[in-house]
Design an enzyme around this catalytic site. Sequence first.
Site, mmCIF file in Angstrom:
data_model
loop_
_atom_site.group_PDB
_atom_site.id
_atom_site.type_symbol
_atom_site.label_atom_id
_atom_site.label_comp_id
_atom_site.label_asym_id
_atom_site.label_seq_id
_atom_site.Cartn_x
_atom_site.Cartn_y
_atom_site.Cartn_z
ATOM 1 N N GLY A 1 0.758 21.255 -8.005
ATOM 2 C CA GLY A 1 2.055 20.587 -7.958
ATOM 3 C C GLY A 1 2.045 19.297 -8.750
ATOM 4 O O GLY A 1 3.028 18.963 -9.428
ATOM 5 N N ASP B 1 -2.383 13.821 2.348
ATOM 6 C CA ASP B 1 -3.191 15.035 2.180
ATOM 7 C C ASP B 1 -4.239 15.203 3.284
ATOM 8 O O ASP B 1 -4.962 16.197 3.308
ATOM 9 C CB ASP B 1 -3.885 15.007 0.817
ATOM 10 C CG ASP B 1 -2.880 15.142 -0.329
ATOM 11 O OD1 ASP B 1 -1.811 15.752 -0.115
ATOM 12 O OD2 ASP B 1 -3.152 14.615 -1.421
HETATM 13 C C1 S3P Z 1 -0.129 13.285 -5.589
HETATM 14 C C2 S3P Z 1 0.873 12.937 -4.739
HETATM 15 C C3 S3P Z 1 1.065 13.568 -3.423
HETATM 16 C C4 S3P Z 1 -0.168 14.326 -2.964
HETATM 17 C C5 S3P Z 1 -0.785 15.154 -4.052
HETATM 18 C C6 S3P Z 1 -1.161 14.280 -5.239
HETATM 19 C C7 S3P Z 1 -0.206 12.609 -6.902
HETATM 20 O O1 S3P Z 1 2.145 14.479 -3.522
HETATM 21 O O2 S3P Z 1 0.138 15.166 -1.870
HETATM 22 O O3 S3P Z 1 -1.955 15.822 -3.596
HETATM 23 O O4 S3P Z 1 -1.250 12.730 -7.595
HETATM 24 O O5 S3P Z 1 0.772 11.935 -7.273
HETATM 25 P P1 S3P Z 1 3.685 14.004 -3.319
HETATM 26 O O6 S3P Z 1 4.075 13.180 -4.490
HETATM 27 O O7 S3P Z 1 4.448 15.299 -3.246
HETATM 28 O O8 S3P Z 1 3.682 13.261 -2.017
#
Ligand code: S3P
Length: 453
Positions: A105, A330
Amino acid sequence: MHDAPVGPLLLPVISRRPAAPLSGTIRVPGDKSISHRALMFGALAVGQTRIAGLLEGEDVLRTAAAMRALGAEVTQEGPGAWVVAGRGVGGLTEPADVLDMGNSGTAARLLAGILASHPFFSVMTGDASLRRRPMRRVTDPLAQCGARFAGRDGGRLPLAIEGAREPLPIDYAVPVPSAQVKSALLLCGLNARGITRIEEREATRDHSENMLRHFGATVSVVMHGAGRIIELMGQPELRAADVVVPGDPSSAAFPLAAALLVPGSRLRIEGVGLNPLRTGLFATLREMGAAVTVENARTEGGEPVGDIIAEYAALRGIDVPPARAPSMIDEYPILAVLAAAASGTTRMRGLKELRVKESDRLTATAAMLSANGVRVTIEGDDLIVHGGGIPGGGIVATHMDHRLAMSALVMGLASRDGVGVDDASFIDTSFPGFLALMNGVIGNGGVPALVAA
Ligand code: S3P
């Protein structure tokens, strides 16, 4: 690489209570958030960026491949040692094929910010987990710069992107606490003329802001209630800069939790990133009565780093406030495991964002515990775990989610009857070598505690 958790790709693993404690000194792989950003900012800088300690997990390798497909030169010179020859802000070129971001993601959302601000066409996809995750949270605000997006129902991947010819700066109050959304807007703002202004209601990890400064951009951050206002001056000349990636605190959480759970354990984890917007778990553990200390605190590459010492402790249940969530978002699956072993009840509040991770982590974490005899309930966005011990004996469905797999395997170490996972293969997205590292610190007379089932 992974597509769906079927067929020969499945890697079922079982973990059992070891006969002896955990001990020794270890390092965990590089920080995933910082690794993605180092590759992306390196690709947008002029000159050669040298990265040490890059996480070579599948998620980050997808980002490396995407930067190559966009015209940057990305080469591995040794373990964790990578060099990126960047193309300068606005200098990336149209990719010849679909960009496949796998399970990540962070890679997909941050990349959307880059693609929105370059004047070409691209298509992005991912594995079955990523294709289920919401993308409107980034594409809606990114459209303000002039980019156009066409995705599946709900804006989901695969997503076609027509980048803006002359990107406009974005002014946006991010409605969800998300460093990924903030970072996508900052990456887009790099190639927009003028000031990109982002308001976040709750402070989220600030690795992008830190790294932008490290590469020579002008970023101002002003506290604003519980949140922040971030302003980026567009079209800077980013200059290549060396990046030292610290150990990932979110990965360190798993061996650390194992040490807290197995009586007599003492483990030292060296070189862990201690950015205050990432260390909510440590504060929570101390409230639960855990013995977690930091030695050798220092700053490396603009990020605080230290060695963590974790020792077995009898934990007690607590109430975890919703304001803690962004700094340990996380870590809830592994915290839920610790809460199951603790005395009393732990209530973790305000976990709405867990529903849109690699899996619906709120539901899946509750299912992981209840499959192993732990009493757990979900009330609204709160997770309530009734502690007192972990019977075990269940098989956990990991739903293509690396953190669920690692949490379940750590849970097995503190269980009466052992815990199995249906598929441990996704652990490689963030923590390559996890099984070997864990078996190495578990003194079990040479008998591995985590074994393929
Ligand atoms: C991350 C932000 C978080 C986290 C992901 C890494 C990042 O997600 O859960 O593992 O590197 O910016 P969200 O922005 O959806 O909270």
